[in-house]
Design an enzyme around this catalytic site. Structure first.
Site, PDB file in Angstrom:
ATOM      1  N   ARG A  82      27.966  -8.384-139.316  1.00 39.13           N
ATOM      2  CA  ARG A  82      26.444  -9.346-139.652  1.00 39.13           C
ATOM      3  C   ARG A  82      27.669 -10.044-140.851  1.00 39.13           C
ATOM      4  O   ARG A  82      26.846 -11.353-141.230  1.00 39.13           O
ATOM      5  CB  ARG A  82      25.915  -8.365-140.626  1.00 39.13           C
ATOM      6  CG  ARG A  82      24.573  -7.735-141.388  1.00 39.13           C
ATOM      7  CD  ARG A  82      24.238  -7.988-139.820  1.00 39.13           C
ATOM      8  NE  ARG A  82      22.204  -8.404-140.678  1.00 39.13           N
ATOM      9  CZ  ARG A  82      21.063  -7.641-140.102  1.00 39.13           C
ATOM     10  NH1 ARG A  82      21.292  -6.983-138.532  1.00 39.13           N
ATOM     11  NH2 ARG A  82      19.938  -8.791-140.451  1.00 39.13           N
ATOM     12  N   LEU A 110      17.870 -11.905-143.787  1.00 36.55           N
ATOM     13  CA  LEU A 110      18.984 -13.408-144.399  1.00 36.55           C
ATOM     14  C   LEU A 110      20.165 -12.690-145.552  1.00 36.55           C
ATOM     15  O   LEU A 110      20.130 -11.490-145.906  1.00 36.55           O
ATOM     16  CB  LEU A 110      18.078 -14.430-145.039  1.00 36.55           C
ATOM     17  CG  LEU A 110      17.520 -15.221-143.377  1.00 36.55           C
ATOM     18  CD1 LEU A 110      16.226 -15.748-144.604  1.00 36.55           C
ATOM     19  CD2 LEU A 110      18.420 -15.793-142.861  1.00 36.55           C
ATOM     20  N   THR A 125       6.447 -16.228-145.545  1.00 40.92           N
ATOM     21  CA  THR A 125       5.069 -16.005-145.226  1.00 40.92           C
ATOM     22  C   THR A 125       4.955 -14.354-144.551  1.00 40.92           C
ATOM     23  O   THR A 125       5.995 -13.388-143.647  1.00 40.92           O
ATOM     24  CB  THR A 125       4.826 -17.027-144.213  1.00 40.92           C
ATOM     25  OG1 THR A 125       3.072 -16.681-144.369  1.00 40.92           O
ATOM     26  CG2 THR A 125       5.915 -16.810-143.454  1.00 40.92           C
ATOM     27  N   HIS A 126       4.760 -13.785-145.170  1.00 38.71           N
ATOM     28  CA  HIS A 126       4.032 -12.106-145.055  1.00 38.71           C
ATOM     29  C   HIS A 126       2.942 -11.454-144.365  1.00 38.71           C
ATOM     30  O   HIS A 126       2.189 -12.482-145.278  1.00 38.71           O
ATOM     31  CB  HIS A 126       5.064 -10.931-145.958  1.00 38.71           C
ATOM     32  CG  HIS A 126       4.671  -9.902-145.365  1.00 38.71           C
ATOM     33  ND1 HIS A 126       5.336  -8.863-144.436  1.00 38.71           N
ATOM     34  CD2 HIS A 126       4.159  -9.124-145.875  1.00 38.71           C
ATOM     35  CE1 HIS A 126       4.891  -7.764-144.146  1.00 38.71           C
ATOM     36  NE2 HIS A 126       4.457  -7.712-145.484  1.00 38.71           N
ATOM     37  N   ASP A 162      10.839  -8.621-148.086  1.00 41.32           N
ATOM     38  CA  ASP A 162      10.266  -9.024-148.766  1.00 41.32           C
ATOM     39  C   ASP A 162       9.473  -8.477-150.643  1.00 41.32           C
ATOM     40  O   ASP A 162       8.555  -8.493-151.423  1.00 41.32           O
ATOM     41  CB  ASP A 162       8.654  -8.054-148.243  1.00 41.32           C
ATOM     42  CG  ASP A 162       8.646  -8.302-146.924  1.00 41.32           C
ATOM     43  OD1 ASP A 162       9.167  -9.614-145.852  1.00 41.32           O
ATOM     44  OD2 ASP A 162       7.960  -7.735-145.808  1.00 41.32           O
TER      45      ASP A 162
HETATM   46  C1  GAR Z   1       3.469 -14.253-139.125  1.00 43.65           C
HETATM   47  O1  GAR Z   1       1.936 -12.914-139.422  1.00 43.65           O
HETATM   48  C2  GAR Z   1       4.416 -12.994-140.563  1.00 43.65           C
HETATM   49  O2  GAR Z   1       3.790 -12.795-142.003  1.00 43.65           O
HETATM   50  C3  GAR Z   1       4.859 -11.723-140.168  1.00 43.65           C
HETATM   51  O3  GAR Z   1       5.099 -12.113-138.428  1.00 43.65           O
HETATM   52  C4  GAR Z   1       3.835 -13.081-138.099  1.00 43.65           C
HETATM   53  C5  GAR Z   1       4.627 -14.057-136.944  1.00 43.65           C
HETATM   54  O4  GAR Z   1       3.421 -14.774-136.428  1.00 43.65           O
HETATM   55  N1  GAR Z   1       6.010 -11.571-140.483  1.00 43.65           N
HETATM   56  C6  GAR Z   1       6.382 -10.437-140.934  1.00 43.65           C
HETATM   57  O5  GAR Z   1       5.475  -8.838-140.763  1.00 43.65           O
HETATM   58  C7  GAR Z   1       8.011 -10.206-141.866  1.00 43.65           C
HETATM   59  N2  GAR Z   1       8.354  -9.741-142.792  1.00 43.65           N
HETATM   60  P1  GAR Z   1       4.001 -15.828-135.770  1.00 43.65           P
HETATM   61  O6  GAR Z   1       5.755 -15.691-134.933  1.00 43.65           O
HETATM   62  O7  GAR Z   1       2.489 -16.425-135.208  1.00 43.65           O
HETATM   63  O8  GAR Z   1       3.764 -17.215-136.420  1.00 43.65           O
END
Ligand code: GAR
Length: 217
Positions: A82, A110, A125-126, A162
């Site tokens: 890693r 990361l 973004t979560h 998160d």
């Molecule tokens: C998003 O909804 C984001 O919140 C989630 O992955 C999706 C990606 O969608 N991320 C997580 O769950 C991270 N904890 P996308 O590839 O269509 O942008």
């Protein structure tokens, strides 16, 4: 709150115009697409200079190629451990001299070198209202819990899952008839709008921090 308060850290305002974004993806890349589309407008003040993924064959990388944005794939499996992957990610992203790294559905934690190199300039973004429902199943976990409202969160990345300082949140109602996919779709509409707005404001207006509180502008 005043920026003369020693607890508040003003962030440097010097950055490129337009601001340089590196976007990291693992999946479909709908958030990436929203950023690419918004960057077409000069007033937005940002440009996506590279898109990276931790796996081959993602929709996100395809979207970047279609938009003629440089791409890279950096797979953990291609490195001894890693730490070496962390080094490779750091060196690769540094070549693009980003003002902001946007993790948009990037499903790997990361590493410490990466977070040190791009200190305070990595956001994620979560698809839940953190700190509720972290991890990779936010919408399903919210639905199963029976909450009446969920949403999406933009936050600065720290070493946890998160757990970083929250920059922006948007609330989405849960309907009695929702399935995971109908709820996810509703969340993602709000999530994309919030991400685009937040990235633009971070880069155009800057931000200050006071403890865990982040203030745009
Ligand atoms: C998003 O909804 C984001 O919140 C989630 O992955 C999706 C990606 O969608 N991320 C997580 O769950 C991270 N904890 P996308 O590839 O269509 O942008």
């Amino acid at each position: 709150m005043s920026i003369t308060d020693p607890a508040i850290t003003p962030e440097p305002l010097e950055r490129n115009t337009p601001a340089r974004l590196v976007v990291l993806v693992s999946g479909a890349g709908s958030n990436l697409q929203a950023l690419i589309d918004e960057c077409e407008s000069p007033e937005y003040g940002c440009t996506v200079v590279a898109v990276g993924a931790d796996r081959e064959g993602t929709g996100g990388i395809e979207r970047a190629r279609r938009a003629q944005i440089p791409t890279f794939v950096c797979r953990v499996a291609d490195y001894d451990d890693r730490d070496q992957w962390d080094d490779a990610m750091t060196r690769t992203v540094a070549q693009y001299e980003p003002d902001l790294v946007v993790s948009a559905g990037f499903l790997k934690l990361l590493g410490p070198r990466f977070l040190t190199e791009f200190d305070g300039r990595v956001i994620n973004t979560h698809n839940s209202l953190l700190p509720a429902f972290p991890g990779i199943n936010g919408p399903a976990d919210a639905l199963n819990y029976g909450v009446k409202y969920t949403g999406a969160t933009v936050f600065f990345v720290d070493p946890g899952v998160d757990t970083g300082r929250i920059i922006a949140q948007t609330v989405v109602p849960v309907e009695a008839s929702d399935t995971v996919s109908t709820l996810l779709e509703r969340i993602q509409v709000a999530e994309r709008a919030q991400l685009v707005e937040t990235v633009g404001r971070l880069m155009r207006e800057g931000w200050t921090t006071a403890g865990r509180w982040v203030e745009l502008g």
